[in-house]
Design a protein around this motif. Sequence first.
Motif, PDB file in Angstrom:
ATOM      1  N   LYS A   1      -6.548 -11.220  -2.615  1.00 39.76           N
ATOM      2  CA  LYS A   1      -5.846  -9.965  -2.647  1.00 39.76           C
ATOM      3  C   LYS A   1      -5.129 -10.017  -1.143  1.00 39.76           C
ATOM      4  O   LYS A   1      -5.762 -10.230  -0.295  1.00 39.76           O
ATOM      5  N   SER A   2      -4.008  -9.451  -1.271  1.00 40.97           N
ATOM      6  CA  SER A   2      -3.339  -9.067   0.109  1.00 40.97           C
ATOM      7  C   SER A   2      -3.902  -7.599   0.414  1.00 40.97           C
ATOM      8  O   SER A   2      -4.538  -7.098  -0.300  1.00 40.97           O
TER       9      SER A   2
ATOM     10  N   VAL B   1      -2.203  -5.017   1.215  1.00 42.78           N
ATOM     11  CA  VAL B   1      -1.559  -4.068   0.399  1.00 42.78           C
ATOM     12  C   VAL B   1      -2.378  -3.737  -0.874  1.00 42.78           C
ATOM     13  O   VAL B   1      -2.662  -2.531  -1.039  1.00 42.78           O
ATOM     14  N   ASP B   2      -2.806  -4.688  -1.444  1.00 41.13           N
ATOM     15  CA  ASP B   2      -3.325  -4.259  -2.779  1.00 41.13           C
ATOM     16  C   ASP B   2      -4.684  -3.626  -2.415  1.00 41.13           C
ATOM     17  O   ASP B   2      -5.135  -2.866  -2.878  1.00 41.13           O
TER      18      ASP B   2
ATOM     19  N   GLU C   1      -5.677  -1.870  -0.030  1.00 38.63           N
ATOM     20  CA  GLU C   1      -5.338  -0.602   0.590  1.00 38.63           C
ATOM     21  C   GLU C   1      -4.888   0.270  -0.451  1.00 38.63           C
ATOM     22  O   GLU C   1      -5.248   1.500  -0.816  1.00 38.63           O
ATOM     23  N   ARG C   2      -4.097  -0.290  -1.549  1.00 40.06           N
ATOM     24  CA  ARG C   2      -3.736   0.503  -2.880  1.00 40.06           C
ATOM     25  C   ARG C   2      -5.371   1.024  -3.413  1.00 40.06           C
ATOM     26  O   ARG C   2      -5.160   2.132  -3.925  1.00 40.06           O
TER      27      ARG C   2
ATOM     28  N   ASN D   1      -6.902   3.582  -1.695  1.00 43.87           N
ATOM     29  CA  ASN D   1      -6.284   4.869  -2.008  1.00 43.87           C
ATOM     30  C   ASN D   1      -6.617   5.633  -3.291  1.00 43.87           C
ATOM     31  O   ASN D   1      -6.925   6.739  -3.306  1.00 43.87           O
TER      32      ASN D   1
END
Length: 107
Positions: A10-11, A13-14, A16-17, A20
């Motif tokens: 997973k990147s 960004v994923d 962090e999403r 969140n």
Amino acid sequence: MCKAVFLGSKSLVDKEREKNIAITEKENPRNFWSYVHSKSKTKATVSNLHTDNTNLHVTPCHKEKAEILAEGFTSVFTVEGGKHLPDIQINKMVPELMKLLSPRILL
């Protein structure tokens, strides 16, 4: 030859999403459930196919899979060439079928 698809980790960004979404789950349950539904959907795919009897060559490419399946399909299902299909004498078959059926099925 087709490109093989490799799925990495997973990147950021994923990650962090997801973090969140987890933090704001109480305030925004719709966002949470939307994410859950997006991850729980199954995606049907055709598994890799072996192209020879030795099972050494496997097809990772969708185009090769389609060609192999099309070849198998056309070898089994062919056009009849306009021949007339034989007539089935249903009137002769009905009494024989009625003998095979139990009275409970007919009710």
